[in-house]
Design a protein around this motif. Structure first.
Motif, PDB file in Angstrom:
ATOM      1  N   LEU A 168       1.148  -1.580  -0.211  1.00  0.00           N
ATOM      2  CA  LEU A 168       0.271   0.172  -0.512  1.00  0.00           C
ATOM      3  C   LEU A 168       0.809   1.058  -0.633  1.00  0.00           C
ATOM      4  O   LEU A 168       0.114   2.473   0.256  1.00  0.00           O
ATOM      5  N   LYS A 169       2.495   1.385  -0.001  1.00  0.00           N
ATOM      6  CA  LYS A 169       2.633   2.362   0.260  1.00  0.00           C
ATOM      7  C   LYS A 169       3.177   2.979  -1.205  1.00  0.00           C
ATOM      8  O   LYS A 169       3.668   4.244  -1.349  1.00  0.00           O
ATOM      9  N   ASN A 170       3.207   1.961  -2.125  1.00  0.00           N
ATOM     10  CA  ASN A 170       3.107   2.245  -3.094  1.00  0.00           C
ATOM     11  C   ASN A 170       2.057   2.238  -4.489  1.00  0.00           C
ATOM     12  O   ASN A 170       1.689   2.150  -5.480  1.00  0.00           O
ATOM     13  N   SER A 171       0.943   3.139  -3.461  1.00  0.00           N
ATOM     14  CA  SER A 171      -0.737   2.914  -3.944  1.00  0.00           C
ATOM     15  C   SER A 171      -0.885   4.624  -3.904  1.00  0.00           C
ATOM     16  O   SER A 171      -0.991   4.605  -2.460  1.00  0.00           O
ATOM     17  N   ARG A 172      -1.578   4.795  -4.568  1.00  0.00           N
ATOM     18  CA  ARG A 172      -2.628   6.050  -3.961  1.00  0.00           C
ATOM     19  C   ARG A 172      -4.125   5.372  -3.300  1.00  0.00           C
ATOM     20  O   ARG A 172      -5.082   6.100  -2.866  1.00  0.00           O
ATOM     21  N   GLN A 173      -4.217   3.963  -3.137  1.00  0.00           N
ATOM     22  CA  GLN A 173      -5.150   3.580  -2.836  1.00  0.00           C
ATOM     23  C   GLN A 173      -5.075   3.400  -1.664  1.00  0.00           C
ATOM     24  O   GLN A 173      -4.240   3.084  -0.789  1.00  0.00           O
ATOM     25  N   LYS A 174      -6.723   2.271  -0.906  1.00  0.00           N
ATOM     26  CA  LYS A 174      -6.413   2.189   0.304  1.00  0.00           C
ATOM     27  C   LYS A 174      -6.583   0.646   0.274  1.00  0.00           C
ATOM     28  O   LYS A 174      -6.244   0.250   1.581  1.00  0.00           O
ATOM     29  N   GLN A 175      -6.668   0.084  -0.942  1.00  0.00           N
ATOM     30  CA  GLN A 175      -7.330  -1.351  -0.739  1.00  0.00           C
ATOM     31  C   GLN A 175      -6.021  -2.073  -2.055  1.00  0.00           C
ATOM     32  O   GLN A 175      -5.619  -1.409  -2.497  1.00  0.00           O
ATOM     33  N   ALA A 176      -5.086  -3.185  -1.752  1.00  0.00           N
ATOM     34  CA  ALA A 176      -4.278  -3.646  -2.699  1.00  0.00           C
ATOM     35  C   ALA A 176      -4.932  -4.737  -3.037  1.00  0.00           C
ATOM     36  O   ALA A 176      -6.941  -5.161  -2.851  1.00  0.00           O
ATOM     37  N   ILE A 177      -4.743  -5.366  -4.179  1.00  0.00           N
ATOM     38  CA  ILE A 177      -5.513  -6.529  -5.110  1.00  0.00           C
ATOM     39  C   ILE A 177      -4.496  -7.975  -5.217  1.00  0.00           C
ATOM     40  O   ILE A 177      -3.725  -8.097  -4.961  1.00  0.00           O
ATOM     41  N   LEU A 178      -4.836  -8.795  -4.099  1.00  0.00           N
ATOM     42  CA  LEU A 178      -4.849 -10.316  -4.204  1.00  0.00           C
ATOM     43  C   LEU A 178      -5.441 -11.251  -5.773  1.00  0.00           C
ATOM     44  O   LEU A 178      -6.230 -11.184  -5.433  1.00  0.00           O
ATOM     45  N   GLU A 179      -4.451 -11.382  -5.815  1.00  0.00           N
ATOM     46  CA  GLU A 179      -4.565 -12.821  -7.299  1.00  0.00           C
ATOM     47  C   GLU A 179      -4.543 -13.842  -7.221  1.00  0.00           C
ATOM     48  O   GLU A 179      -3.066 -14.438  -6.888  1.00  0.00           O
ATOM     49  N   SER A 180      -5.178 -15.019  -8.095  1.00  0.00           N
ATOM     50  CA  SER A 180      -4.441 -15.692  -7.988  1.00  0.00           C
ATOM     51  C   SER A 180      -3.347 -16.562  -8.845  1.00  0.00           C
ATOM     52  O   SER A 180      -3.165 -15.429  -9.654  1.00  0.00           O
TER      53      SER A 180
END
Length: 415
Positions: A168-180
């Motif tokens: 999340l430090k590398n994003s402007r969003q408060k959520q990340a993506i968890l992907e298969s």
């Protein structure tokens, strides 16, 4: 006329030189004072390529006539939005630019269009294990980053939680993506859209570090893809469906797809020239000056003659090439091979080492830490392999003890 390019790293050097060769002034803008591109640009601006406000102020101050980015994902949206604000032409509107730079929005559109992609979900620091829909191992990634920043292969819920804050430090969003996680080969598609119609220019195998600590970091692009004979029809079909469903009308495209046991999946898409020196190899090896075409496109000056050249490009061409994106082990540089000596090697079209004597090399953690690149061509696959081997046997990044720090596709090369 002044053309601003968002980003002034090694990936943008060729574009800056191209702007100048066409008789325009190149304005280089990013958040670094000493970026390589700022040493050759006509004008420089200090503004984050992720910031609309900073880039807008810089564009106004420089009194630019057009702006764009090349080889970099996130500034695509900023360039489109600033262009709209200033009333400048842009081949992308800001809504489309958002779709191709925000992974959440991108995947939602994939779903609507029936485009196959890997299962994923949004996660934040409050996520409970019982709410996870993705099994491990899985890939954790930011919604809106680039260069493999904040990208991790995680094997458990606890490991995901431990890595999430860094992602999340590398994003402007408060959520990340968890992907298969999908064990697979990766391919890249470079092309151009003109009046909503796609011209595919190249399909390459994107080779990556085998070390999961450097997940996704590319070490070479090989053309043509070994998968094209088997998957060419699907690649064309998915590429056309993406362009139609995302409303991409004009300009460059750069798509990444995955091929594994369960077939072909779309990974990510971008509306820019790729960051593996596509502007150079497409011109020097495949015969299309794509950097010039993009500059004319953002200036709204491209003629039908330019687009005729685009359509005339043979695909797939009967040529073989590799763009080697090489890295180096940690150490202090004592000597490096010269550009002249590298380009004298068999099949080497262009090459550069980014480190200089007395530079300190740190451990590779992201794509931007490349030690250099080489574009290598040959008449067939066997000759290409021989030319690549000769390159790594000859080229040197030596430390003070004479040890060669070069990595050959992620593996130490001691010779």
């Amino acid at each position: 006329m002044r053309v601003m390019i968002l980003g002034a790293g090694y990936n943008q050097l060729y574009a800056i030189e191209k702007i100048q060769s066409m008789g325009y002034q190149a304005v280089a803008s990013d958040y670094n004072v000493d970026s390589p591109g700022k040493k050759i640009a006509d004008l420089c601006q200090l503004a984050s390529t992720f910031s609309y406000e900073e880039t807008l102020a810089a564009a106004k101050e420089a009194k630019i006539d057009a702006l764009y980015t090349s080889g970099s994902d996130q500034p695509v949206y900023i360039a489109a939005k600033v262009s709209e604000t200033l009333g400048l032409y842009s081949n992308l509107d800001s809504q489309t630019a958002h779709l191709v730079t925000n992974k959440k929005a991108m995947k939602e559109r994939f779903t609507e269009a029936g485009i196959p992609f890997l299962k994923s979900q949004l996660v934040d620091e409050s996520i409970e294990e019982a709410c996870l829909e993705i099994s491990f191992p899985a890939v954790l990634k930011p919604q809106d980053s680039q260069g493999q920043r904040g990208l991790y292969l995680v094997h458990s819920y606890q490991e995901m939680k431990n890595k999430l804050r860094e992602t999340l430090k590398n994003s402007r969003q408060k959520q990340a993506i968890l992907e298969s996680y999908y064990p697979s080969d990766e391919i890249t598609i470079s092309g151009w859209v003109r009046h909503k119609k796609v011209k595919i220019i190249s399909v390459c195998d994107r080779l990556r570090f085998s070390d999961e600590r450097r997940l996704g970091i590319c070490v070479a692009h090989e053309y043509p893809s070994k998968h094209f004979d088997a998957y060419g029809d699907q690649i064309r079909a998915y590429t056309n469906r993406i362009v139609e469903s995302f409303g991409i009308e004009n300009g460059p495209i750069y798509f990444q797809m995955l091929i594994g046991r369960d077939g072909l999946f779309v990974n990510e898409i971008a509306c820019r020239i790729g960051g593996a020196y596509e502007d150079m190899y497409i011109e020097k090896c495949l015969g299309l000056d794509i950097a010039r075409l993009q500059i004319l496109e953002v200036l709204n000056k491209a003629s039908e003659k330019e687009y005729h050249r685009l359509q005339a490009v043979e695909f797939p061409a009967k040529k073989y090439l590799s763009v080697e994106l090489f890295f180096a082990r940690p150490g202090t540089v004592a000597r490096v091979s010269s550009k002249q000596s590298m380009c004298a090697l068999q099949g080497v079209v262009d090459a550069s080492i980014f480190y200089q004597v007395e530079d300190t090399i740190v451990e590779t953690k992201r794509a931007s830490q490349r030690a250099g690149f080489a574009i290598i061509c040959a008449p067939d696959r066997k000759s290409l392999k021989e030319n690549i081997d000769q390159f790594y046997q000859t080229v040197r990044i030596l430390d003070e003890s004479g040890r060669n720090l070069m990595l050959k596709r992620g593996i130490p090369h001691e010779r």
